[in-house]
Design a protein around this motif. Structure first.
Motif, mmCIF file in Angstrom:
data_model
loop_
_atom_site.group_PDB
_atom_site.id
_atom_site.type_symbol
_atom_site.label_atom_id
_atom_site.label_comp_id
_atom_site.label_asym_id
_atom_site.label_seq_id
_atom_site.Cartn_x
_atom_site.Cartn_y
_atom_site.Cartn_z
ATOM 1 N N LEU A 9 -5.237 -59.181 -56.453
ATOM 2 C CA LEU A 9 -5.084 -60.609 -56.221
ATOM 3 C C LEU A 9 -6.353 -61.177 -55.599
ATOM 4 O O LEU A 9 -7.110 -60.448 -54.950
ATOM 5 C CB LEU A 9 -3.912 -60.853 -55.253
ATOM 6 C CG LEU A 9 -2.547 -60.349 -55.695
ATOM 7 C CD1 LEU A 9 -1.533 -60.533 -54.572
ATOM 8 C CD2 LEU A 9 -2.102 -61.054 -56.956
ATOM 9 N N PRO A 10 -6.563 -62.495 -55.736
ATOM 10 C CA PRO A 10 -7.649 -63.112 -54.983
ATOM 11 C C PRO A 10 -7.298 -63.072 -53.495
ATOM 12 O O PRO A 10 -6.214 -62.619 -53.119
ATOM 13 C CB PRO A 10 -7.685 -64.552 -55.520
ATOM 14 C CG PRO A 10 -6.335 -64.790 -56.084
ATOM 15 C CD PRO A 10 -5.817 -63.450 -56.545
ATOM 16 N N PHE A 11 -8.196 -63.551 -52.656
ATOM 17 C CA PHE A 11 -8.009 -63.543 -51.211
ATOM 18 C C PHE A 11 -7.973 -64.965 -50.681
ATOM 19 O O PHE A 11 -8.813 -65.788 -51.065
ATOM 20 C CB PHE A 11 -9.155 -62.778 -50.529
ATOM 21 C CG PHE A 11 -9.215 -61.336 -50.923
ATOM 22 C CD1 PHE A 11 -8.557 -60.379 -50.187
ATOM 23 C CD2 PHE A 11 -9.910 -60.942 -52.065
ATOM 24 C CE1 PHE A 11 -8.600 -59.038 -50.569
ATOM 25 C CE2 PHE A 11 -9.957 -59.615 -52.455
ATOM 26 C CZ PHE A 11 -9.298 -58.655 -51.701
ATOM 27 N N PHE A 12 -7.024 -65.255 -49.779
ATOM 28 C CA PHE A 12 -7.009 -66.530 -49.079
ATOM 29 C C PHE A 12 -7.725 -66.306 -47.753
ATOM 30 O O PHE A 12 -7.329 -65.450 -46.962
ATOM 31 C CB PHE A 12 -5.579 -67.027 -48.834
ATOM 32 C CG PHE A 12 -5.531 -68.298 -48.047
ATOM 33 C CD1 PHE A 12 -5.755 -69.522 -48.670
ATOM 34 C CD2 PHE A 12 -5.295 -68.284 -46.675
ATOM 35 C CE1 PHE A 12 -5.733 -70.710 -47.940
ATOM 36 C CE2 PHE A 12 -5.270 -69.455 -45.940
ATOM 37 C CZ PHE A 12 -5.491 -70.682 -46.568
ATOM 38 N N VAL A 13 -8.805 -67.062 -47.510
ATOM 39 C CA VAL A 13 -9.588 -66.932 -46.279
ATOM 40 C C VAL A 13 -9.550 -68.261 -45.526
ATOM 41 O O VAL A 13 -9.488 -69.324 -46.143
ATOM 42 C CB VAL A 13 -11.037 -66.484 -46.576
ATOM 43 C CG1 VAL A 13 -11.046 -65.119 -47.251
ATOM 44 C CG2 VAL A 13 -11.782 -67.500 -47.431
ATOM 45 N N TYR A 14 -9.576 -68.196 -44.198
ATOM 46 C CA TYR A 14 -9.340 -69.412 -43.413
ATOM 47 C C TYR A 14 -10.296 -69.593 -42.234
ATOM 48 O O TYR A 14 -10.157 -70.537 -41.473
ATOM 49 C CB TYR A 14 -7.893 -69.434 -42.905
ATOM 50 C CG TYR A 14 -7.474 -68.148 -42.220
ATOM 51 C CD1 TYR A 14 -7.779 -67.905 -40.889
ATOM 52 C CD2 TYR A 14 -6.779 -67.175 -42.929
ATOM 53 C CE1 TYR A 14 -7.402 -66.732 -40.271
ATOM 54 C CE2 TYR A 14 -6.390 -65.995 -42.328
ATOM 55 C CZ TYR A 14 -6.701 -65.782 -40.985
ATOM 56 O OH TYR A 14 -6.333 -64.605 -40.386
ATOM 57 N N GLY A 15 -11.265 -68.738 -42.087
ATOM 58 C CA GLY A 15 -12.174 -68.832 -40.947
ATOM 59 C C GLY A 15 -13.607 -68.570 -41.338
ATOM 60 O O GLY A 15 -14.187 -69.299 -42.142
#
Length: 170
Positions: A9-15
């Protein structure tokens, strides 16, 4: 236990892994096929020591970030770099983060399944009890920026060496 996830899966990044941020520059630049703004529901964002932590939260909570799709042939390398940066070892007790599947919402309303690193217990419990929430769930909106490689898997004195090793494909 295998150290490879069952799904690519792709990655969800938040920082610090978001485009333009310190960890994105060395960990992801040149290794992605797509980088799209997105958000996830059901998570809360807390300020950390130079980077944020997301934890499971109520359904109406939101965290803003980006969905990062690794480039063809770069998936295993990106996975290894992100797991190391986040101090995550599959199946190991005591991880600061857990890598879990989330449903990321894109600006057009579409959704995509993605991996996200959420603070693991007991850290998540400490953050809920005494952490500093990030208003609106968008770390970049706070104006905070990391000066260099940071994360649970990167000690302050080894940041440059870690970045150089990651760039070499270790």
């Amino acid at each position: 236990m295998s150290d490879r996830p069952a799904e690519r899966l792709p990655f969800f990044v938040y920082g610090t892994l978001r485009p333009g941020e310190a960890n994105h520059a060395w960990a992801l630049r040149g290794r992605t096929a797509a980088e799209r703004p997105a958000l996830i529901h059901g998570a809360l964002l807390y300020d950390g020591p130079g980077y944020p932590y997301a934890v499971q939260g109520p359904a109406d909570a939101v965290v803003h970030g980006h969905v990062i799709t690794p480039a063809e042939g770069a998936y295993d390398e990106v996975l290894a770099v992100l797991d190391r940066l986040e101090g995550y070892t599959p199946g190991a007790p005591g991880n600061d983060y857990d890598r879990v599947v989330c449903e990321a919402v894109l600006p057009d309303g579409g959704t995509v399944r993605a991996w996200v690193y959420l603070a693991a217990e007991p850290l998540a419990g400490r953050l809920r009890a005494a952490g500093t929430p990030v208003p609106g769930g968008d770390w970049l909106a706070t104006g905070r920026r990391a000066a260099g490689p940071v994360g649970p898997g990167v000690a302050a004195n080894e940041g440059r060496a870690f970045a150089a090793t990651a760039q070499e494909g270790a």
